[in-house]
Design an enzyme around this catalytic site. Sequence first.
Site, PDB file in Angstrom:
ATOM      1  N   ARG A   1       0.860  -1.174   0.000  1.00  0.00           N
ATOM      2  CA  ARG A   1       0.000   0.000   0.000  1.00  0.00           C
ATOM      3  C   ARG A   1       0.900   1.230   0.000  1.00  0.00           C
ATOM      4  O   ARG A   1       1.941   1.247   0.669  1.00  0.00           O
ATOM      5  CB  ARG A   1      -0.912   0.023   1.233  1.00  0.00           C
ATOM      6  CG  ARG A   1      -2.091  -0.944   1.148  1.00  0.00           C
ATOM      7  CD  ARG A   1      -3.120  -0.510   0.093  1.00  0.00           C
ATOM      8  NE  ARG A   1      -4.273  -1.381   0.023  1.00  0.00           N
ATOM      9  CZ  ARG A   1      -4.431  -2.372  -0.860  1.00  0.00           C
ATOM     10  NH1 ARG A   1      -3.485  -2.641  -1.757  1.00  0.00           N
ATOM     11  NH2 ARG A   1      -5.534  -3.093  -0.855  1.00  0.00           N
TER      12      ARG A   1
ATOM     13  N   GLU B   1      -3.207   7.844  -3.957  1.00  0.00           N
ATOM     14  CA  GLU B   1      -3.633   7.401  -5.289  1.00  0.00           C
ATOM     15  C   GLU B   1      -4.900   8.108  -5.740  1.00  0.00           C
ATOM     16  O   GLU B   1      -5.795   8.308  -4.913  1.00  0.00           O
ATOM     17  CB  GLU B   1      -3.904   5.885  -5.256  1.00  0.00           C
ATOM     18  CG  GLU B   1      -2.663   5.066  -5.460  1.00  0.00           C
ATOM     19  CD  GLU B   1      -2.921   3.576  -5.367  1.00  0.00           C
ATOM     20  OE1 GLU B   1      -2.076   2.889  -4.810  1.00  0.00           O
ATOM     21  OE2 GLU B   1      -3.973   3.115  -5.864  1.00  0.00           O
TER      22      GLU B   1
ATOM     23  N   HIS C   1      -1.147   0.636  -9.982  1.00  0.00           N
ATOM     24  CA  HIS C   1      -1.815  -0.335  -9.094  1.00  0.00           C
ATOM     25  C   HIS C   1      -2.408  -1.504  -9.899  1.00  0.00           C
ATOM     26  O   HIS C   1      -3.605  -1.775  -9.834  1.00  0.00           O
ATOM     27  CB  HIS C   1      -2.893   0.353  -8.248  1.00  0.00           C
ATOM     28  CG  HIS C   1      -3.164  -0.371  -6.959  1.00  0.00           C
ATOM     29  ND1 HIS C   1      -3.562   0.259  -5.804  1.00  0.00           N
ATOM     30  CD2 HIS C   1      -3.091  -1.699  -6.633  1.00  0.00           C
ATOM     31  CE1 HIS C   1      -3.723  -0.636  -4.843  1.00  0.00           C
ATOM     32  NE2 HIS C   1      -3.442  -1.827  -5.325  1.00  0.00           N
TER      33      HIS C   1
END
Length: 325
Positions: free
Chosen positions: A238, A267, A285
């Site tokens: 993450r 993000e 991602h």
Amino acid sequence: MAKPKVYVTRLIPDEGMKLLYEKCDVTVNPYDRVATREELLENVKGKDALLSLLTDTIDAEVFEANPNLKVVANYAVGYNNINLKDAEKYGIPVTNTPGVLTETTADFAWTLLMATARRIVEADKFNRSGQFKGWGPLLLLGQDVHHKTIGIIGFGRIGQAVAQRARGFDMNVLYYDMNKMPDVAAKYDAQYRELDDLIRESDFITLHVDLNESTRHLISDREFGMMKENAYLINTSRGPVVDEKALVRALKEGRIAGAGLDVYEDEPLMAPGLAECENAVLAPHTASATRETRGAMARIAAENVLAALEGKRPPNIVNPEVLDK
Ligand code: DGY
């Protein structure tokens, strides 16, 4: 009898949608983008189940909009987007999609590792832009991967799958985890190190921890200062596990050799300056983005929804205490 109602915050692969359509009255976010907060709060009302994405913040406000949800099925293995304390307060089971993305994510961590060490993105750009004028002894020199030291932070399923791959490259494998796992580690010929020691000794550091208060900014200025100058950082966990501004400084000042990232602190934004760092490979991602894995994740998320709607224990519940009370 009326079918149970489900809100899906963004279209997921058919493997899951088909299962839901068979048994439920399904509302799907019609747009190819994250549902806005207003859309989420509006659409969750009156539903029996919510199928959410890691891009949706699921908290008290959502549960307040619909305290009768029978389940929130997250389409991800990570569930840091869901406030579990709030879910517990409202007695709502939360599920994830573990297992099916282990190997795929490990493959991708390796993809980033190889791409950064061997400068494949720079090489591709170089070639396409017509700069390749013939073989050169000093052209695009990278670093060897084989026989180097890889430090795996977080030795769960994905960390172990990364270790398995490292054996094929004859690497020296180090791991750090809250739990020492000598029996598991022996399978991969991996040696335990305290975190700082692992950071100092590794040529490649790869992150496979959950995001929580103890792992937020686990890697920051102090840690970059301890890394070898030729070290690479790989992050498929993450974004907030890495202090991204500190990473940009480390990349720009040459304190480390490079980074391969799939995830970002905020993000889809990136820290100022990151996009200009040629020594970083930046993926959007997509570590779990294969047809097979995203299909399997969709099936599992749908199965969790259906189990909860049938009054059964969802197979991948992450807060079992809400049912065991
Ligand atoms: C997950 O499932 O948590 C991944 O980040 C999705 O790619």
